[in-house]
Design a protein around this motif. Sequence first.
Motif, PDB file in Angstrom:
ATOM      1  N   GLU A 142       0.844  -1.194   0.000  1.00 52.07           N
ATOM      2  CA  GLU A 142       0.000   0.000   0.000  1.00 52.07           C
ATOM      3  C   GLU A 142       0.882   1.246   0.000  1.00 52.07           C
ATOM      4  N   HIS A 143       0.633   2.141  -0.950  1.00 52.49           N
ATOM      5  CA  HIS A 143       1.395   3.389  -1.060  1.00 52.49           C
ATOM      6  C   HIS A 143       0.612   4.514  -0.405  1.00 52.49           C
ATOM      7  N   HIS A 144       1.254   5.273   0.431  1.00 53.93           N
ATOM      8  CA  HIS A 144       0.636   6.356   1.202  1.00 53.93           C
ATOM      9  C   HIS A 144      -0.592   5.850   1.961  1.00 53.93           C
ATOM     10  N   PRO A 145      -0.371   4.992   2.978  1.00 57.46           N
ATOM     11  CA  PRO A 145      -1.490   4.520   3.797  1.00 57.46           C
ATOM     12  C   PRO A 145      -2.085   5.688   4.585  1.00 57.46           C
ATOM     13  N   PRO A 146      -3.183   5.472   5.322  1.00 61.02           N
ATOM     14  CA  PRO A 146      -3.807   6.568   6.084  1.00 61.02           C
ATOM     15  C   PRO A 146      -2.808   7.232   7.035  1.00 61.02           C
ATOM     16  N   LYS A 147      -3.036   8.509   7.285  1.00 60.83           N
ATOM     17  CA  LYS A 147      -2.137   9.289   8.144  1.00 60.83           C
ATOM     18  C   LYS A 147      -2.183   8.795   9.589  1.00 60.83           C
ATOM     19  N   ILE A 148      -1.068   8.948  10.285  1.00 57.34           N
ATOM     20  CA  ILE A 148      -0.945   8.533  11.675  1.00 57.34           C
ATOM     21  C   ILE A 148      -0.786   9.789  12.532  1.00 57.34           C
ATOM     22  N   PRO A 149      -1.760  10.068  13.396  1.00 56.36           N
ATOM     23  CA  PRO A 149      -1.605  11.251  14.260  1.00 56.36           C
ATOM     24  C   PRO A 149      -0.577  10.989  15.356  1.00 56.36           C
ATOM     25  N   TYR A 150       0.166  12.030  15.740  1.00 52.88           N
ATOM     26  CA  TYR A 150       1.127  11.904  16.829  1.00 52.88           C
ATOM     27  C   TYR A 150       1.237  13.226  17.569  1.00 52.88           C
ATOM     28  N   THR A 151       1.683  13.134  18.788  1.00 52.39           N
ATOM     29  CA  THR A 151       1.923  14.331  19.584  1.00 52.39           C
ATOM     30  C   THR A 151       3.318  14.227  20.166  1.00 52.39           C
ATOM     31  N   SER A 152       3.916  15.356  20.434  1.00 48.96           N
ATOM     32  CA  SER A 152       5.226  15.351  21.074  1.00 48.96           C
ATOM     33  C   SER A 152       5.044  15.788  22.520  1.00 48.96           C
ATOM     34  N   GLU A 153       5.720  15.122  23.406  1.00 45.50           N
ATOM     35  CA  GLU A 153       5.594  15.352  24.839  1.00 45.50           C
ATOM     36  C   GLU A 153       6.400  16.594  25.241  1.00 45.50           C
ATOM     37  N   HIS A 154       5.796  17.453  26.042  1.00 48.24           N
ATOM     38  CA  HIS A 154       6.464  18.632  26.580  1.00 48.24           C
ATOM     39  C   HIS A 154       6.236  18.679  28.083  1.00 48.24           C
ATOM     40  N   THR A 155       7.018  19.468  28.764  1.00 52.73           N
ATOM     41  CA  THR A 155       6.791  19.696  30.189  1.00 52.73           C
ATOM     42  C   THR A 155       6.705  21.196  30.444  1.00 52.73           C
ATOM     43  N   TYR A 156       6.056  21.540  31.533  1.00 52.00           N
ATOM     44  CA  TYR A 156       5.855  22.942  31.895  1.00 52.00           C
ATOM     45  C   TYR A 156       6.116  23.082  33.384  1.00 52.00           C
ATOM     46  N   THR A 157       6.881  24.086  33.752  1.00 52.98           N
ATOM     47  CA  THR A 157       7.128  24.385  35.158  1.00 52.98           C
ATOM     48  C   THR A 157       6.457  25.715  35.479  1.00 52.98           C
ATOM     49  N   PRO A 158       5.396  25.678  36.270  1.00 54.56           N
ATOM     50  CA  PRO A 158       4.713  26.936  36.606  1.00 54.56           C
ATOM     51  C   PRO A 158       5.578  27.790  37.532  1.00 54.56           C
ATOM     52  N   ASP A 159       5.276  29.071  37.552  1.00 57.54           N
ATOM     53  CA  ASP A 159       6.034  29.986  38.408  1.00 57.54           C
ATOM     54  C   ASP A 159       5.670  29.815  39.878  1.00 57.54           C
ATOM     55  N   PHE A 160       4.374  29.671  40.162  1.00 59.71           N
ATOM     56  CA  PHE A 160       3.903  29.529  41.543  1.00 59.71           C
ATOM     57  C   PHE A 160       2.734  28.557  41.583  1.00 59.71           C
ATOM     58  N   LYS A 161       2.502  27.990  42.777  1.00 59.99           N
ATOM     59  CA  LYS A 161       1.333  27.142  42.970  1.00 59.99           C
ATOM     60  C   LYS A 161       0.702  27.506  44.296  1.00 59.99           C
ATOM     61  N   TRP A 162      -0.611  27.677  44.282  1.00 63.27           N
ATOM     62  CA  TRP A 162      -1.366  27.967  45.487  1.00 63.27           C
ATOM     63  C   TRP A 162      -2.553  27.011  45.489  1.00 63.27           C
ATOM     64  N   GLY A 163      -2.496  26.002  46.325  1.00 62.88           N
ATOM     65  CA  GLY A 163      -3.546  24.979  46.331  1.00 62.88           C
ATOM     66  C   GLY A 163      -3.540  24.234  44.999  1.00 62.88           C
ATOM     67  N   GLU A 164      -4.662  24.265  44.320  1.00 60.57           N
ATOM     68  CA  GLU A 164      -4.790  23.616  43.011  1.00 60.57           C
ATOM     69  C   GLU A 164      -4.694  24.632  41.866  1.00 60.57           C
ATOM     70  N   ILE A 165      -4.184  25.813  42.167  1.00 62.33           N
ATOM     71  CA  ILE A 165      -4.089  26.884  41.170  1.00 62.33           C
ATOM     72  C   ILE A 165      -2.625  27.145  40.849  1.00 62.33           C
ATOM     73  N   TYR A 166      -2.309  27.090  39.572  1.00 59.95           N
ATOM     74  CA  TYR A 166      -0.966  27.426  39.091  1.00 59.95           C
ATOM     75  C   TYR A 166      -0.977  28.878  38.647  1.00 59.95           C
TER      76      TYR A 166
END
Length: 158
Positions: free
Chosen positions: A57-81
């Motif tokens: 099969e030539h050019h089969p259906p597209k494969i979705p992908y995501t790239s993993e990232h991380t985020y470091t918030p500046d502050f946290k107060w309870g459940e609020i970033y």
Amino acid sequence: MALQWSIRVYGHRRQIWKWKVDMKKRFFDKKADILRGTGYDSLLEKDLHEGVLKGLEHHPPKIPYTSEHTYTPDFKWGEIYIEAKGRFQDTSEASKYKWIRESLPPGQELVFLFANPKTPFPFSKKRKDGTRMSHGEWATLNNFRWYTAETIHNLLES
């Protein structure tokens, strides 16, 4: 070799440049005429599909992908970033926070603490009244709560 002249007017000054048309070359050649309308991206693809990989099969259906990232918030107060922002550098930085909000577990929230919420949003277009979208307006438009150093106590006291 053909020379071509260009006159560009900047205010009251004229600048004249010449360049060599024949010296301009593409990094990659244009798609070969024999590939037009065939669905192949390269001659290699075409040769392989007609030879060794015949029947696959030539050019089969597209494969979705995501790239993993991380985020470091500046502050946290309870459940609020809390993200302290002087200004966004570009629109992609701002859209990053929408993705961060989507990845937060239920019950957690990301809020902004702007140094000046009236700072114009980067690359925003001028409105008819001559103003531009501000950081505070962007946050409100995208359903983020936002505060300033003077109003953050409203969040911390609740």
